[in-house]
Design an enzyme around this catalytic site. Structure first.
Site, PDB file in Angstrom:
ATOM      1  N   ASP A  89       4.019  27.427  34.205  1.00  0.00           N
ATOM      2  CA  ASP A  89       5.424  27.830  34.177  1.00  0.00           C
ATOM      3  C   ASP A  89       5.749  28.508  35.504  1.00  0.00           C
ATOM      4  O   ASP A  89       5.062  29.451  35.911  1.00  0.00           O
ATOM      5  CB  ASP A  89       5.692  28.809  33.031  1.00  0.00           C
ATOM      6  CG  ASP A  89       5.630  28.148  31.666  1.00  0.00           C
ATOM      7  OD1 ASP A  89       5.751  26.915  31.589  1.00  0.00           O
ATOM      8  OD2 ASP A  89       5.456  28.874  30.664  1.00  0.00           O
TER       9      ASP A  89
ATOM     10  N   ASP B  42      11.654  22.055  22.588  1.00  0.00           N
ATOM     11  CA  ASP B  42      11.330  23.418  22.179  1.00  0.00           C
ATOM     12  C   ASP B  42      11.722  23.582  20.716  1.00  0.00           C
ATOM     13  O   ASP B  42      12.905  23.709  20.384  1.00  0.00           O
ATOM     14  CB  ASP B  42      12.065  24.431  23.056  1.00  0.00           C
ATOM     15  CG  ASP B  42      11.632  24.333  24.514  1.00  0.00           C
ATOM     16  OD1 ASP B  42      10.470  23.952  24.752  1.00  0.00           O
ATOM     17  OD2 ASP B  42      12.449  24.628  25.403  1.00  0.00           O
TER      18      ASP B  42
END
Length: 257
Positions: A11, A130
Site C-alpha cells: 500500500d 473492498d
C-alpha cells in the site's frame, strides 16, 4: 494443476509503503523500490501496489516509481490507484506495470472495465473489491474510496452482485479485500471466499487476514482461490516467503519454488 501464487501487497501513500488495520491508522513500513526488490528476491510470484488515497483524492497513481520498480524486479506487478481512463491505464502499462487494477473508479462507472478490456485485453485488467461484512443484515457489502477513512462510503452493491457484474463487464481477475479481516492476522474469511469462488469464473485472489502459514494453506485448500495476497506478515518479517512455499508444498499445495 496451476501453481498457487503468493502476492505481497504494498500500500503506497505519499511515496512510502504503509500498512493499516481494517483500512485505518496507517503507519510507514518502508520505501517502495527496496521492498519490491526484496520480495522479488525472496520468491514472490507477483506484487501488487495500491496508491490507497488516489481515488479518494481525485488523482491518479504516481508514475515516477513504476519505472524504477520495473527496472529492479523480474516478476509481474500490478498497480492501482485512481485509474479512470484508457490513457491513464496505457501510461501505467507503458512505464512497466504488467497489470492495472481498478476499484473505486469501476464502481462509479462499471463500463470502464469493458473499455479497458477492449483496449488492453482481459488478462491485464484486475478488479479490486473492498467487501465488508455487515452483521446487522448478515450480508456482504461493497465499500468505495476505502484508502481514506474520511472518504469511505457505502455503495448500492452486495458483494456477490458486484462480482457477477465485473465479470460481465470483462475483468480478468478479482482481488477480494475482506475489510473485517484486514491487518488483524486471524485468518482469511474462508466462508465468504468460498461463496465468491462458487460464482467467480476468473482467477480469484484472497486478501485480508493472513497471520500464519496455516492460513495460506487453508485458503488454498478450502476456498480454492488462485492466489493469496498479504502485507503485514511479510512487511514485519513474520513469514518468510521461501519458508511459506516449502510449507505449502509439504502440504500438497502446488506452488513455484
Amino acid at each position: 494443476m496451476l501453481a498457487k501464487r503468493i502476492v505481497p501487497c504494498l500500500d503506497v501513500k505519499e511515496g512510502k509503503v504503509v500498512k493499516g488495520v481494517q483500512f485505518r491508522n496507517h503507519e510507514i513500513v518502508g520505501d517502495i523500490v527496496p521492498l519490491a526488490k526484496r520480495y522479488a528476491e525472496e520468491g514472490a510470484d507477483e506484487l501488487v501496489f495500491y496508491d490507497i488515497t488516489a481515488s479518494a483524492h481525485d488523482r491518479v497513481i504516481d508514475k515516477s516509481w513504476i519505472s524504477r520498480v520495473a527496472e529492479k524486479i523480474d516478476i509481474p506487478f500490478c498497480v492501482a490507484g485512481g485509474i479512470r481512463t484508457i490513457e491513464q491505464a496505457r501510461e501505467k502499462l507503458a512505464f512497466g506495470a504488467d497489470k492495472i487494477s481498478i476499484n473505486s473508479p469501476a464502481l462509479t462507472d462499471p463500463s470502464l472495465i469493458a473499455r479497458l478490456q477492449d483496449e488492453f485485453g482481459r488478462q491485464c485488467i484486475v478488479i479490486g473489491i473492498d467487501s465488508y461484512y455487515d452483521a446487522s443484515s448478515d450480508s456482504y457489502r461493497v465499500k468505495q474510496f476505502t484508502g481514506d477513512e474520511a472518504a469511505t462510503k457505502d455503495t448500492q452493491w452486495y458483494t456477490q452482485d458486484w462480482v457477477e457484474e465485473v465479470q460481465k463487464q470483462g475483468c480478468g481477475e478479482i482481488v477480494l479485500n475482506v475489510m473485517n479481516q484486514d491487518g488483524v492476522r486471524q485468518g482469511y474469511d474462508i466462508k465468504q471466499l468460498s461463496m465468491i469462488r462458487s460464482i467467480c469464473d476468473v482467477p480469484l485472489i484472497a486478501s485480508g487476514g493472513a497471520g500464519t502459514m496455516a492460513h495460506f494453506r487453508d485458503v488454498f485448500s478450502r476456498a480454492n482461490v488462485d492466489a493469496a495476497l498479504a502485507a503485514s506478515v511479510f512487511h514485519k518479517g513474520i513469514i518468510d516467503i521461501q519458508e511459506l512455499k516449502q510449507y505449502l508444498k509439504d502440504n500438497q499445495i502446488a506452488v513455484r519454488v
